[in-house]
Design an enzyme around this catalytic site. Structure first.
Site, PDB file in Angstrom:
ATOM      1  CB  CYS A  49      18.641  -5.169 -29.606  1.00  0.00           C
ATOM      2  SG  CYS A  49      20.444  -5.161 -29.703  1.00  0.00           S
TER       3      CYS A  49
HETATM    4  C1  BEZ Z   1      21.748  -1.129 -31.354  1.00  0.00           C
HETATM    5  O1  BEZ Z   1      21.102  -2.164 -31.159  1.00  0.00           O
HETATM    6  O2  BEZ Z   1      21.403  -0.336 -32.221  1.00  0.00           O
HETATM    7  C2  BEZ Z   1      22.946  -0.831 -30.509  1.00  0.00           C
HETATM    8  C3  BEZ Z   1      23.543  -1.857 -29.813  1.00  0.00           C
HETATM    9  C4  BEZ Z   1      24.642  -1.570 -29.011  1.00  0.00           C
HETATM   10  C5  BEZ Z   1      25.126  -0.296 -28.939  1.00  0.00           C
HETATM   11  C6  BEZ Z   1      24.523   0.718 -29.632  1.00  0.00           C
HETATM   12  C7  BEZ Z   1      23.420   0.463 -30.432  1.00  0.00           C
END
Ligand code: BEZ
Length: 246
Positions: A49
């Protein structure tokens, strides 16, 4: 994960912290009479994200806005304090961050999923959508496979849907050094063309060794455009002359 194209977005009021005050923002205020790009993700400050989903939407937001979009919204099941800090940390000035802390909007969109295995509780499945006057026109929902797929909800996919011929901003990176006249020259060329760039300015801990390792060159500036190694200031001038001629 249900596709809600053609349906109205859920009616939700989001309590948001603005300038140390509580403000209620309604979905009507966000969507009525506007065309809005929304992307929703599993959590603030998480790697994909923060490293990719938000930065690319922030980069492409001006182009999305030239192509029918009035506002770009990042939604996450997080509280307003976290979302405000995340926006500031990301420098994501082109995006409106909306905290769906209770998950009501996300649940209404059919996108609320359990991420208990990670200690996250209930979060948003990763998706994006275009909403016209409160009605979902198009959804890009990540495939229902284990983990956190990131294949279709990105900013480039949305822009390609809106306008496959849209001109995307150049992706420019350069190595530079303070006081270097040729670095100033390259930056002048970029500024004159209104091109945003990212730069690593050499210092005691980031030396010419980094430049040599990446480019094989012993001088700065060294410039990359759209992932392609261009070279020094002369090479950059030649690249732009060729780009104009083409
Ligand atoms: C990520 O954006 O990499 C992520 C999102 C949710 C859980 C773990 C990682």
């Amino acid at each position: 994960m249900e596709n809600r194209e053609g349906k109205a977005v859920p009616q939700v009021t989001f309590p948001v912290r603005e300038n140390h005050e509580w403000v209620n923002i309604t979905t009507d205020e966000l969507f009525k009479g506007k065309t809005v790009a929304v992307f929703s993700l599993p959590g603030a400050f998480t790697p994909t994200c923060s490293g990719s989903h938000v930065p690319r939407f922030n980069e492409l937001a001006p182009v999305l806005k030239e192509n029918d979009i009035d506002d770009v919204i990042c939604m996450s099941v997080n509280d307003t304090f976290v979302m405000n800090e995340w926006k500031s940390d990301q420098g994501a000035e082109n995006i409106t961050f909306i905290p769906d802390g209770n998950g009501e909007f996300t649940e209404g969109m059919g996108m609320l999923v359990g991420k208990d295995d990670l200690g996250f509780g209930k979060r948003s499945w990763r998706y994006s959508m275009i909403v016209r006057d409160g009605i979902v026109e198009k959804m890009f929902i990540e495939p229902d496979v284990p983990g956190d797929p990131f294949e279709v909800s990105d900013a480039d996919t949305m822009l390609d849907y809106l306008n496959p011929d849209a001109v995307k901003p150049l992706d420019v990176f350069l190595f530079s050094k303070a006081g270097c006249p040729f670095c100033a020259k390259v930056k002048g060329i970029l500024h004159d063309r209104g091109i945003d760039f990212e730069e690593v300015e050499l210092n005691r801990s980031q030396t010419i060794r980094s430049v040599r390792a990446v480019t094989g060159a012993d001088t700065v500036p060294q410039v990359f455009i759209n992932g392609e190694y261009i070279g020094d200031s002369e090479a950059v001038e030649a690249w732009f002359s060729n780009a104009v001629a083409a």
